[in-house]
Design a protein around this motif. Structure first.
Motif, short mmCIF file in Angstrom:
data_model
loop_
_atom_site.label_atom_id
_atom_site.label_comp_id
_atom_site.label_asym_id
_atom_site.label_seq_id
_atom_site.Cartn_x
_atom_site.Cartn_y
_atom_site.Cartn_z
N PHE A 63 58.75 32.80 45.22
CA PHE A 63 57.33 32.23 45.15
C PHE A 63 56.57 32.90 45.87
O PHE A 63 56.84 33.59 46.79
CB PHE A 63 57.51 30.66 45.39
N ARG A 71 59.62 23.08 43.22
CA ARG A 71 60.19 23.61 41.97
C ARG A 71 61.52 23.94 41.85
O ARG A 71 61.83 24.68 42.71
CB ARG A 71 59.19 24.84 41.55
N SER A 73 63.56 26.33 40.88
CA SER A 73 63.50 27.58 40.52
C SER A 73 63.30 28.50 41.73
O SER A 73 63.04 28.17 42.67
CB SER A 73 62.50 28.02 39.49
N GLY A 75 60.98 30.53 41.70
CA GLY A 75 59.54 30.91 41.67
C GLY A 75 58.75 29.95 40.81
O GLY A 75 59.15 28.70 41.07
N ARG A 76 58.09 30.53 40.15
CA ARG A 76 57.25 29.49 39.18
C ARG A 76 57.89 28.87 37.89
O ARG A 76 58.99 29.48 37.28
CB ARG A 76 55.85 30.22 38.74
N TYR A 91 48.73 27.91 39.32
CA TYR A 91 49.55 26.77 39.92
C TYR A 91 49.19 25.42 39.50
O TYR A 91 48.18 25.32 39.78
CB TYR A 91 50.23 26.99 41.46
N TRP A 327 68.66 30.24 37.50
CA TRP A 327 68.82 30.12 39.11
C TRP A 327 69.77 29.19 39.58
O TRP A 327 70.66 29.73 40.45
CB TRP A 327 67.20 29.60 39.38
N THR A 333 65.70 30.91 36.01
CA THR A 333 65.13 31.64 36.88
C THR A 333 63.52 31.76 36.50
O THR A 333 63.14 31.49 35.35
CB THR A 333 65.74 33.09 37.24
N GLU A 334 62.73 32.48 37.57
CA GLU A 334 61.61 32.69 37.14
C GLU A 334 61.11 33.59 36.21
O GLU A 334 60.18 33.36 35.21
CB GLU A 334 60.60 33.05 38.32
N ASN A 337 61.61 31.65 33.08
CA ASN A 337 60.39 30.91 32.63
C ASN A 337 59.33 31.65 32.28
O ASN A 337 58.51 31.14 31.31
CB ASN A 337 60.18 30.09 34.19
N ARG A 338 59.33 32.86 32.88
CA ARG A 338 58.12 33.60 32.14
C ARG A 338 58.05 34.03 30.81
O ARG A 338 57.16 34.06 30.07
CB ARG A 338 57.78 34.73 33.21
#
Length: 354
Positions: A63, A71, A73, A75-76, A91, A327, A333-334, A337-338
């Motif tokens: 992050f 969160r 994860s 990251g995001r 965010y 994750w 994982t981020e 998610n992306r």
């Protein structure tokens, strides 16, 4: 199964290569408002009395600033990306975090709580925020927003905002398949219908308070989560296909509910955001997306760790989370998610820009 093979690969490879070049559109959506569970929680569980938290290392190591935020994860989470794609902040702030004020919630607010579900019993398992309480926070938020901006502007934002709802997996994995009392009360189809009844009532309730643009998320292939693969007694380290079939059935019913809501509620626009086939593809053919590992998670051994167990095993977590679909044993994982966010935005959520 043919859907898995034909819906995504070329498109996903393209958006994976483009990465941060993914388009951002400004000005059409004034805010995103989030309800749900750990798939979208951005830190509300930090501020309640529960053992289900992720505000410690190694969570958040990728992050911004390398800091854990709550969160689940590295990251995001998807709603952060959705907000960015709508031209809003990167965010979505958690409602219960006292470091944020109403001025921060004008463009987005998050009521989600990790570990919760549609059914109240699900939230009670780990003492997290039930969905009805998320709605109460939403009503409180409306009053604060109206006081801050005036009723006319606040109501305009509430009507034009996109409401992102992601919830349901815990109802099965923490509740139905864990608690004997729930199984005694319902067959699987009956429990699915029970949850969908709650989902319908929830949409009717927030509709009364201004919600018009909603995304209801389906379930992922929950039998392929690393934890479920670890405890799959019939085929250890393989996906639990019984759980996956339940997710597919539930998603079919959720899609029907979305169609029903669009017919019953004047002026509403509900879409169905389905992560199932894309996550299934990531698990079965990880190399298509640049992954190396999909059967276990990055954190610890990758077999069962989540929340504080990740903290215990933190130093042994994988060095590069981008090589992993998951994750921890329950959460993506981020990078995952992306990719999910990009896919769902380009196929479904872009419609709210019109």
């Amino acid at each position: 199964m043919t859907k898995i093979c034909h819906h995504f690969p070329f498109f996903i490879i393209i958006i994976f290569i483009l990465g941060k070049l993914f388009p951002v559109v400004n000005g059409k959506v004034p805010a995103v408002i989030v309800f749900g569970d750990s798939s979208v929680d951005t830190g509300n569980n930090n501020w309640i009395d529960t053992s289900l938290k992720s505000n410690f290392e190694p969570y958040g190591r990728d992050f911004e600033g390398g800091r854990p935020t709550g969160r689940f994860s590295n990251g995001r989470v998807p709603v952060d990306f959705f907000s960015e794609y709508y031209g809003l902040p990167k965010y979505v702030p958690p409602y219960l975090d006292p470091s944020y004020g109403i001025q921060d919630f004008v463009t987005g607010v998050n009521f989600a709580s990790a570990g919760t579900g549609y059914d109240n019993t699900t939230a009670s398992v780990l003492n997290v925020i039930p969905l009805w309480k998320e709605v109460e926070f939403y009503k409180e938020y409306i009053k604060r927003l109206q006081s801050y901006l005036g009723e006319e502007r606040a109501n305009e934002i509430l009507t034009e905002a996109v409401y992102l709802v992601s919830i349901g997996t815990n109802d099965f994995l923490e509740n139905y398949y864990l608690l004997p009392t729930t199984k005694l009360c319902y067959t699987v189809p009956e429990f699915q219908d029970h949850l969908l009844g709650i989902a319908k009532d929830f949409v009717y309730e927030i509709y009364r308070y201004g919600a018009r643009k909603l995304s209801l998320a389906g379930l992922p292939p929950m039998g392929c989560l690393p934890l479920e693969r670890t405890i799959n007694l019939f085929a250890i380290h393989e996906c639990n296909e019984e759980y996956n079939n339940v997710a597919l059935e539930f998603n079919g019913k959720m899609k029907n509910l979305v169609n029903q809501l669009n017919k019953e509620l004047p002026g509403i626009h509900v879409v169905f955001s389905n992560p199932y086939y894309l996550v299934r593809q990531m698990v079965k053919k990880p190399s298509l997306f640049g992954y190396e590992v999909s059967s276990k998670a990055c954190c610890g051994t990758g077999l069962f760790e989540m929340s504080y167990l990740c903290n215990i095993d933190g130093p042994w977590s994988c060095p590069d989370a981008d090589k992993y679909v998951f994750w921890d044993s329950f959460h993506p994982t981020e990078k995952t998610n992306r990719i999910l966010a990009q896919h769902l935005f380009k196929t479904v959520l872009y419609k709210f820009m019109k």
